[in-house]
Scaffold this active site. Structure first.
Site, PDB file in Angstrom:
ATOM      1  N   ARG A   1     -83.565 -25.870  71.186  1.00 28.82           N
ATOM      2  CA  ARG A   1     -84.848 -26.261  70.621  1.00 28.82           C
ATOM      3  C   ARG A   1     -84.778 -27.721  70.209  1.00 28.82           C
ATOM      4  O   ARG A   1     -83.868 -28.128  69.498  1.00 28.82           O
ATOM      5  CB  ARG A   1     -85.153 -25.371  69.428  1.00 28.82           C
TER       6      ARG A   1
ATOM      7  N   THR B   1     -89.598 -31.826  68.091  1.00 26.67           N
ATOM      8  CA  THR B   1     -90.865 -31.206  68.554  1.00 26.67           C
ATOM      9  C   THR B   1     -90.833 -29.689  68.397  1.00 26.67           C
ATOM     10  O   THR B   1     -91.866 -29.031  68.460  1.00 26.67           O
ATOM     11  CB  THR B   1     -91.111 -31.509  70.046  1.00 26.67           C
TER      12      THR B   1
ATOM     13  N   ASP C   1     -79.694 -20.179  59.941  1.00 31.52           N
ATOM     14  CA  ASP C   1     -79.530 -20.362  61.386  1.00 31.52           C
ATOM     15  C   ASP C   1     -78.533 -19.325  61.893  1.00 31.52           C
ATOM     16  O   ASP C   1     -77.324 -19.413  61.616  1.00 31.52           O
ATOM     17  CB  ASP C   1     -79.029 -21.784  61.672  1.00 31.52           C
TER      18      ASP C   1
ATOM     19  N   ASP D   1     -75.466 -20.663  63.981  1.00 35.52           N
ATOM     20  CA  ASP D   1     -74.435 -21.317  63.158  1.00 35.52           C
ATOM     21  C   ASP D   1     -73.651 -20.299  62.346  1.00 35.52           C
ATOM     22  O   ASP D   1     -72.439 -20.425  62.172  1.00 35.52           O
ATOM     23  CB  ASP D   1     -75.085 -22.344  62.216  1.00 35.52           C
TER      24      ASP D   1
END
Ligand code: RB5
Length: 355
Positions: free
Chosen positions: A250, A254, A346, A349
């Protein structure tokens, strides 16, 4: 028009008057009891009438108990039944005009017989308006107020494991294990409709006919990299499944997904694809991955995500007309950085210890 009628002991007195009155009014009346004022349980009679209506043996049902409420609750448990307990003419009209109700539940203790006769008359004579109301009653009949393509796995162990998974102090090893275990629960639900066929089994004592999954071929497709954490759990359930990979990242600014690696089994078009990603945030990568699978000829795509944001669900459902989504939780929303709130941070992660 055939009317199924029943009561419990509290509605008995009115039922025995309503049934002949309905017959005089020209209706064919099927009386499902009881036949005396002895104490009975209203769910038993609600079920009899509701089943007759649902099966098409009767066109409408009328149930009388003390309040009408127990009958309403009982009747609504039968698929295809839209029952309402009503005490006013306006509600009797609207239950038909807007809700296409097929079972009227009356109070034999708190509403006079003449009023209940009037409610029956309105219930039996008022047509359904259809139009905008038809989509809503269809949703009622599907038994799903939200979106029938989304299934939230509700299980005490799922809720328990999810709370540990979310905790910021949960260490990598435990986090990984929980992702694997939750994937297994999602896979369990996502494969629930797999067809079965008979198989002859020789037990140590005799021969019996057992069941086996009827040639269902599956591909597990993790969206890299976080999806990898779910693969082992699914392989426990589906040890013969092939595993494809779709690599996406990703754009930090944006938030747009970009594909960088894709490798799918050569016969993927003949397989049910379990597309897996622990987090469904904006839905951008999932929608892109689904599009990719469609282009590869996959007709049955099921997205398995542990935690989903409403925004992501909306995006994926809008982007593909038939994808089904299985998730352990629908969280509140996304924050300005497209992280799910309350979420779990996340997932990639935390699975790989790259925080
Ligand atoms: C029976 O006493 C009463 O509870 C029943 O008729 C009904 O009112 C339940 O909803």
């Amino acid at each position: 028009m055939k009317i199924a009628i029943a009561s419990d002991h509290a509605g008995f007195e009115q039922k025995v008057q309503l049934a002949p009155w309905l017959a005089e009014e020209g209706y064919e009346v099927l009386d499902f009891g009881p036949s005396s004022e002895d104490r009975v349980d209203y769910p038993d009679f609600a079920y009899k009438v509701a089943s007759a209506v649902a099966a098409g043996e009767a066109d409408r049902g009328i149930l009388v108990c003390g309040t009408g409420l127990g009958m309403e609750m009982g009747a609504n448990k039968v698929p295809g039944i839209r029952a309402a307990a009503v005490q006013t003419p306006e509600f009797a009209e609207l239950m038909r005009a807007h809700n296409d109700a097929n079972v009227l539940c009356l109070s034999g203790r708190f509403v006079a017989l003449e009023v209940n006769e009037e409610l029956c008359r309105i219930f039996l004579e008022t047509p359904f308006e259809g139009g905008r109301h038809a989509g809503r009653t269809a949703k009622l009949d599907r038994g799903c107020m939200v979106e029938p393509r989304v299934q939230v796995v509700r299980h005490p162990l799922v809720a328990h494991k999810l709370s540990i998974l979310r905790g910021k102090d949960t260490p990598t090893k435990l986090f990984r294990e929980l992702i694997r275990e939750l994937a297994l629960f999602l896979g369990y639900e996502a494969t629930r409709d797999f067809p079965l066929e008979d198989v002859e089994v020789h037990t140590p004592l005799e021969t019996m006919t057992g069941k086996r999954v009827a040639g269902k071929k599956v591909a597990i497709v993790p969206i890299l990299r976080a999806g990898l954490g779910m693969v082992d759990g699914l392989l426990v359930l589906l040890p013969s499944a092939k595993v494809g990979h779709i690599g996406m990242y990703r754009d930090e600014e944006t938030h747009e997904p970009h594909e960088y690696y894709c490798k799918l089994p050569p016969d993927v078009d003949q397989r049910t694809c379990l597309l897996v990603d622990p987090m469904l945030a904006t839905g951008g990568s999932a929608a892109m991955a689904i599009e990719f699978l469609r282009k590869a000829g996959v007709s049955d795509v099921r997205l398995l995500s542990i935690v989903s944001a409403p925004e992501g669900l909306e995006e994926v459902l809008a982007s593909d007309p038939t994808v089904r989504i299985f998730t352990c939780a629908i969280d509140r929303c996304l924050n300005e950085n497209a992280y799910i709130l309350p979420g779990l941070g996340d997932a990639g992660d935390r699975i790989f210890g790259t925080l």
